[in-house]
Write an enzyme that holds these catalytic residues in place. Structure first.
Site, mmCIF file in Angstrom:
data_model
loop_
_atom_site.group_PDB
_atom_site.id
_atom_site.type_symbol
_atom_site.label_atom_id
_atom_site.label_comp_id
_atom_site.label_asym_id
_atom_site.label_seq_id
_atom_site.Cartn_x
_atom_site.Cartn_y
_atom_site.Cartn_z
ATOM 1 N N LYS A 188 0.863 -1.191 0.000
ATOM 2 C CA LYS A 188 0.000 0.000 0.000
ATOM 3 C C LYS A 188 0.894 1.235 0.000
ATOM 4 O O LYS A 188 1.452 1.615 1.022
ATOM 5 C CB LYS A 188 -0.900 0.060 1.248
ATOM 6 N N GLU A 261 9.721 1.357 10.659
ATOM 7 C CA GLU A 261 10.783 2.338 10.396
ATOM 8 C C GLU A 261 10.139 3.722 10.465
ATOM 9 O O GLU A 261 9.384 4.101 9.575
ATOM 10 C CB GLU A 261 11.403 2.089 9.011
HETATM 11 P P1 NAD Z 1 2.378 8.424 7.707
HETATM 12 O O1 NAD Z 1 2.631 7.602 8.912
HETATM 13 O O2 NAD Z 1 1.312 9.443 7.759
HETATM 14 O O3 NAD Z 1 2.031 7.503 6.458
HETATM 15 C C1 NAD Z 1 2.865 6.450 6.028
HETATM 16 C C2 NAD Z 1 2.007 5.418 5.306
HETATM 17 O O4 NAD Z 1 1.094 4.874 6.244
HETATM 18 C C3 NAD Z 1 1.164 5.988 4.171
HETATM 19 O O5 NAD Z 1 1.061 5.039 3.139
HETATM 20 C C4 NAD Z 1 -0.189 6.189 4.833
HETATM 21 O O6 NAD Z 1 -1.260 6.171 3.917
HETATM 22 C C5 NAD Z 1 -0.219 4.996 5.761
HETATM 23 N N1 NAD Z 1 -1.118 5.135 6.913
HETATM 24 C C6 NAD Z 1 -1.477 6.256 7.569
HETATM 25 N N2 NAD Z 1 -2.310 5.938 8.584
HETATM 26 C C7 NAD Z 1 -2.472 4.599 8.560
HETATM 27 C C8 NAD Z 1 -3.202 3.673 9.341
HETATM 28 N N3 NAD Z 1 -3.951 4.070 10.361
HETATM 29 N N4 NAD Z 1 -3.124 2.355 9.025
HETATM 30 C C9 NAD Z 1 -2.356 1.946 8.001
HETATM 31 N N5 NAD Z 1 -1.645 2.776 7.218
HETATM 32 C C10 NAD Z 1 -1.700 4.088 7.493
HETATM 33 O O7 NAD Z 1 3.782 9.053 7.317
HETATM 34 P P2 NAD Z 1 4.086 10.079 6.154
HETATM 35 O O8 NAD Z 1 3.833 11.461 6.629
HETATM 36 O O9 NAD Z 1 3.425 9.646 4.915
HETATM 37 O O10 NAD Z 1 5.661 9.839 5.951
HETATM 38 C C11 NAD Z 1 6.604 10.606 6.553
HETATM 39 C C12 NAD Z 1 7.088 9.933 7.811
HETATM 40 O O11 NAD Z 1 7.752 8.724 7.465
HETATM 41 C C13 NAD Z 1 8.121 10.764 8.543
HETATM 42 O O12 NAD Z 1 7.834 10.685 9.911
HETATM 43 C C14 NAD Z 1 9.435 10.063 8.220
HETATM 44 O O13 NAD Z 1 10.436 10.268 9.172
HETATM 45 C C15 NAD Z 1 9.001 8.651 8.148
HETATM 46 N N6 NAD Z 1 9.946 7.847 7.380
HETATM 47 C C16 NAD Z 1 10.751 6.955 8.046
HETATM 48 C C17 NAD Z 1 11.690 6.222 7.350
HETATM 49 C C18 NAD Z 1 12.594 5.245 8.062
HETATM 50 O O14 NAD Z 1 13.201 4.423 7.393
HETATM 51 N N7 NAD Z 1 12.726 5.302 9.377
HETATM 52 C C19 NAD Z 1 11.798 6.356 5.953
HETATM 53 C C20 NAD Z 1 10.962 7.267 5.306
HETATM 54 C C21 NAD Z 1 10.030 8.000 6.038
#
Ligand code: NAD
Length: 524
Positions: A188, A261
């Site tokens: 997803k 992550e």
């Molecule tokens: P997010 O948590 O809002 O979303 C990430 C993914 O999760 C998206 O596909 C989103 O649609 C999905 N999602 C959101 N709510 C959900 C739920 N309740 N159930 C299942 N899926 C759900 O994060 P974002 O704003 O899209 O991404 C940025 C974040 O990701 C930042 O905090 C960044 O630091 C982190 N990030 C971490 C790494 C790592 O390797 N540690 C790498 C890249 C990004």
């Protein structure tokens, strides 16, 4: 900052027919769609189908059927798919770069770098997978009479939930070891950035991955997440710490494994003897690379008092000279944020900091003249922990400078956070820098670099500690986490328990002295 008026032609590869073909593999039986837009212009690129719970269940059913055959395919043949895929991924990198740019708004330099990640992951595991997945004989409890073999089996269908900041890397790279290990994958991606991972799946299939094995479902996270996790045998999640907690809770209830992550509030410590020009250049990438939307990027810089002004002046001058604009060529140093919504979040962090007394040294404002989601590269001073950007991840091109008096103080300040994803330490004496690195609570520490050295070292696990995550990608565990262990044990002759006429006391005596003997012989 150079200001250039927006005159933009979409990359030639991004045709309507190509985009329609890509999204056609996303199930969406309700007919609902999401308008996927070109970030630089805000124009709709394609209507992305939104998957219903029934669609997601069907995707898992299809994936599960394909997985049975795939797991029964000899590993050598499975790996051949990835040898061919590696060539394709490298050859088609310019097209992937186009897709990443239109959907994320990042500059082309970062987009092309992102395309390299799955190829690097393939290269690494192509040399490692056969060894990791081969049955390993371990000693049994009784020497010579027993054996125990560690057999690795695929988990089944792995659910991958990926964010928008590196959609191709997180969507595809994390799937590669899962697939090599004999699993199917249901991915997803974020709605905003579904195009590049969809093209990644298409290329894998062109390389010979069986159809049906790698499914993509789309929708808002809270709509898709619960069904996906209920169906999956393992979940690989990359995203924010807040969402990571939700995913981890559900995986826990379902008693399936997960790798999370998550976010960071990553510090950079510049030591007294650092090469300042290199540290300044590093901090430009660290804070503004990918428009500040890298999980491992730098949001806090700690400088020795003696070198603070020198660093600050050079850093501000270089930042003000950055070429920030929308372009589908390699010109700009920095591109857009991913969306106007995200722009509001970044702006709110800066406004909050300023309202509470922080000083803007440069930048600090949205730039609607450059595109709907552009924000200036911003350096702040005087950021404290009562400010949003003093404690939580801003995830934009915003960085704060801080002074320290002693190295102990720098380490304490760097560790004064709930996060622990990445840190960067700069110093001329690498031994001293290593000593500082050893005291930092973080899953990754880069010495004289920001993040690339650690992240590109695919043989070493990379993950977060504290609230930055659970588990890791890369390294042996980056593949083994997608497997279950079966312990196949053989007893060649029944020797447990007293033999004919032997009392239990005598048997116990023999057993205990046998333990001592085995320890002396170092058999176990
Ligand atoms: P997010 O948590 O809002 O979303 C990430 C993914 O999760 C998206 O596909 C989103 O649609 C999905 N999602 C959101 N709510 C959900 C739920 N309740 N159930 C299942 N899926 C759900 O994060 P974002 O704003 O899209 O991404 C940025 C974040 O990701 C930042 O905090 C960044 O630091 C982190 N990030 C971490 C790494 C790592 O390797 N540690 C790498 C890249 C990004």
């Amino acid at each position: 900052m150079t200001v250039t008026p927006l005159a933009l032609t979409r990359p030639a590869s991004v045709t309507d027919a190509f985009l329609r073909r890509l999204v056609a593999r996303v199930p969406g039986s309700s007919g609902a769609t999401w308008k996927l837009t070109e970030v630089y212009t805000g124009e709709v690129l394609v209507e992305l189908p939104q998957s219903t719970p029934a669609d997601i269940e069907q995707a898992f059913t299809t994936a599960r059927a394909a997985q049975e055959q795939w797991a029964a395919t000899p590993l050598k043949r499975r790996l051949e798919v990835f040898k061919r895929a590696h060539t394709l991924f490298v050859d088609k990198a310019p097209i992937v770069t186009d897709l990443i740019q239109v959907e994320s708004g990042k500059n082309r330099r970062m987009a092309i770098e992102e395309t390299c990640d799955p190829a690097m992951v393939m290269s690494h595991y192509l040399t490692r997978a056969a060894k990791l997945l081969a049955p390993t004989k371990r000693g049994g409890p009784v020497p010579f009479l027993t054996t125990s073999t560690e057999v690795r089996q695929p988990k089944g269908v792995v659910g991958i939930i990926a964010p928008w900041n590196f959609p191709f890397a997180t969507g595809i790279s994390d799937a590669i070891p899962a697939l090599m290990a004999g699993n199917a994958v249901v991915l997803k991606p974020d709605n905003k950035t579904a195009l590049s991972p969809l093209y990644g799946v298409e290329m894998l299939e062109e390389a010979g991955l069986p159809k049906g094995l790698f499914q993509v479902v789309c929708g808002e996270g809270p709509d898709v997440g619960p069904t996906l996790i209920d169906q999956a045998n393992y979940v690989m999640f990359t995203g924010s710490t807040a969402t990571g907690r939700v995913i981890g809770e559900q995986a826990g209830r379902n008693l399936i494994g997960c790798c999370l992550e998550l976010g960071g509030k990553n510090p950079m410590i510049v030591l007294e003897d650092a090469a300042l020009d290199e540290a300044v250049q590093g901090a430009i990438f660290g804070a503004f690379g990918n428009t500040g939307q890298i999980c491992m990027h730098i949001e806090r810089i700690y400088l020795p008092e003696s070198r603070y002004d020198e660093f600050k002046n050079a850093y501000v001058a270089k930042t003000e000279a950055l070429d920030v604009r929308a372009a589908y060529d390699f010109g700009p140093d920095m591109g857009s944020l991913v969306s106007p919504d995200h722009l509001s979040r970044v702006k709110s962090h800066v406004d909050d900091a300023v309202a509470k007394g922080a000083t803007v040294l440069c930048g600090g404002k949205p730039r609607p003249d450059l595109g709907p989601a552009f924000f200036e590269p911003t350096i702040l001073e005087g950021v404290t922990k009562d400010m949003l950007c003093g404690v939580t991840e801003t995830f934009g091109p915003v960085v704060a400078l801080h002074k320290y008096r002693t190295v102990d103080e720098a380490v304490a300040l760097a560790n004064d956070t709930e996060y622990g994803l990445n840190a960067s330490v700069w110093g001329g004496d690498v031994g001293a820098a290593r000593a500082v690195a050893s005291r930092i609570e973080s899953g990754n520490v880069n010495i004289n670099d920001i993040l690339a050295t650690a992240y590109a070292a695919k043989g070493t696990p990379s993950g977060g500690v504290k609230s930055s995550g659970v588990g890791a990608r890369h390294g042996d565990q980056g593949l083994l986490k997608y497997t279950d262990v079966k312990n196949v044990a053989v007893l060649k002759k029944q020797v447990m328990g007293p033999r004919g006429g032997q009392t239990y006391e005598k048997y116990v005596e023999g057993m205990l002295s046998g333990l001592k003997l085995m320890r002396r012989l170092r058999i176990r």
